[in-house]
Design a protein around this motif. Structure first.
Motif, PDB file in Angstrom:
ATOM      1  N   TRP A  66       0.916  -1.138   0.063  1.00 54.58           N
ATOM      2  CA  TRP A  66       0.076  -0.084   0.000  1.00 54.58           C
ATOM      3  C   TRP A  66       0.833   1.360  -0.004  1.00 54.58           C
ATOM      4  O   TRP A  66       0.377   2.422  -0.644  1.00 54.58           O
ATOM      5  N   ILE A  67       2.095   1.144   0.601  1.00 52.19           N
ATOM      6  CA  ILE A  67       3.056   2.500   0.488  1.00 52.19           C
ATOM      7  C   ILE A  67       3.351   2.362  -0.981  1.00 52.19           C
ATOM      8  O   ILE A  67       3.546   3.563  -1.524  1.00 52.19           O
ATOM      9  N   GLN A  68       3.768   1.352  -1.488  1.00 51.65           N
ATOM     10  CA  GLN A  68       3.824   1.631  -3.140  1.00 51.65           C
ATOM     11  C   GLN A  68       2.953   2.156  -3.834  1.00 51.65           C
ATOM     12  O   GLN A  68       3.141   2.953  -4.708  1.00 51.65           O
ATOM     13  N   PHE A  69       1.611   1.710  -3.705  1.00 49.74           N
ATOM     14  CA  PHE A  69       0.720   2.357  -4.391  1.00 49.74           C
ATOM     15  C   PHE A  69       0.660   3.934  -4.098  1.00 49.74           C
ATOM     16  O   PHE A  69       0.421   4.678  -4.995  1.00 49.74           O
ATOM     17  N   ALA A  70       0.641   4.225  -2.779  1.00 49.02           N
ATOM     18  CA  ALA A  70       0.410   5.686  -2.402  1.00 49.02           C
ATOM     19  C   ALA A  70       1.638   6.376  -3.012  1.00 49.02           C
ATOM     20  O   ALA A  70       1.576   7.516  -3.559  1.00 49.02           O
ATOM     21  N   GLY A  71       2.781   5.967  -2.972  1.00 48.93           N
ATOM     22  CA  GLY A  71       3.935   6.385  -3.463  1.00 48.93           C
ATOM     23  C   GLY A  71       4.117   6.825  -5.258  1.00 48.93           C
ATOM     24  O   GLY A  71       4.072   7.645  -5.828  1.00 48.93           O
ATOM     25  N   PHE A  72       3.575   5.740  -5.909  1.00 47.80           N
ATOM     26  CA  PHE A  72       3.503   5.860  -7.356  1.00 47.80           C
ATOM     27  C   PHE A  72       2.134   6.665  -7.679  1.00 47.80           C
ATOM     28  O   PHE A  72       2.302   7.679  -8.543  1.00 47.80           O
ATOM     29  N   LEU A  73       1.075   6.683  -7.017  1.00 44.09           N
ATOM     30  CA  LEU A  73       0.242   7.903  -7.333  1.00 44.09           C
ATOM     31  C   LEU A  73       0.417   9.079  -6.817  1.00 44.09           C
ATOM     32  O   LEU A  73       0.067  10.066  -7.800  1.00 44.09           O
ATOM     33  N   LEU A  74       1.066   9.292  -5.694  1.00 42.83           N
ATOM     34  CA  LEU A  74       1.683  10.848  -5.527  1.00 42.83           C
ATOM     35  C   LEU A  74       2.526  11.293  -6.395  1.00 42.83           C
ATOM     36  O   LEU A  74       2.688  12.390  -6.764  1.00 42.83           O
TER      37      LEU A  74
END
Length: 238
Positions: A66-74
């Motif tokens: 989920w950190i990966q998802f947040a990082g790529f989305l941001l």
């Protein structure tokens, strides 16, 4: 610990053995020490969550994913900010490169959560049937997962971590030297993971979620820095 989202140069680090003046962010080193030096040996995980804290962190739908998802989305959002700030200069090679980077970040963010399937439960049966995890994403389709995924990580992380800033230092779509460790550790892990197939011992453990976090944070740090500092610099006319 250094702040990976700051856009000031890395600062001197005072230690009992002398001062260290890194030219790159050392957050990836501290992060890996934290994961393998502390989380790896945390007790009582099986009594609380059924598995070790380490396995929970690197599991499917675990916190690192989920950190990966947040990082790529941001990173995608920050890339859009760069594109918006540079819109009046017309479409040039650098603007198109930033658009490609934005689309890549959006695509990877969507793939991380199977395009919302993990939240809503809705997906495409046509993708699930050919997906090795039974999910609605592309990267876990057998051909992509076994033939293209690892080389894609190795090549892209070498591009972002060394080739880009080394060969095209003024083409600011590539992260600068400062962020190189966020990508080179990922490339090294995937190379070592793949080459262990040919070794005489059992293949090394698949800790991809642990390392992929670094790539997402590296791209976020880079895109954040450019978006915040962007003042229509002359190199935008490249």
């Amino acid at each position: 610990m250094l702040n990976p989202f700051s856009f000031s140069p890395p600062k001197r680090i005072n230690t009992p053995w002398g001062n260290i003046e890194p030219k790159v962010d050392i957050f990836p080193i501290l992060y890996l020490i934290f994961i393998y030096g502390l989380v790896y040996i945390l007790p009582f995980g099986r009594d609380i969550i059924g598995i070790s804290w380490f396995d929970w962190c690197r599991s499917e739908d675990g916190p690192l994913e989920w950190i990966q998802f947040a990082g790529f989305l941001l990173a995608f959002i920050c890339s859009l900010i760069v594109l918006w700030k540079r819109r009046r200069r017309g479409i040039n090679r650098l603007w198109i490169a930033w658009l490609v980077l934005a689309l890549i970040c959006f695509f990877v963010a969507g793939e991380e959560i199977s395009w919302g399937e993990r939240i809503t439960g809705f997906g495409l049966d046509s993708l699930r049937e050919i997906n090795i995890q039974g999910e609605s994403n592309i990267h876990n389709i057998s051909f992509f997962h076994h033939k293209l995924l690892d080389p894609a990580f190795e090549i892209s992380c070498l591009l972002f971590g060394w080739v880009g800033w080394h060969l095209w230092p003024n083409f600011d779509v590539f992260p600068g030297k400062r962020y190189s460790l966020y990508f080179l550790f990922v490339a090294l892990f995937y190379f070592y993971f793949d080459i262990s197939y040919a070794s005489t011992i059992k293949q090394i453990r698949n800790d991809q979620e642990i390392f992929e976090v670094l790539m997402s944070l590296g791209l976020l740090s880079h895109c954040w820095s450019v978006a915040i500092q962007e003042k229509f610099s002359p190199r935008d006319s490249t």
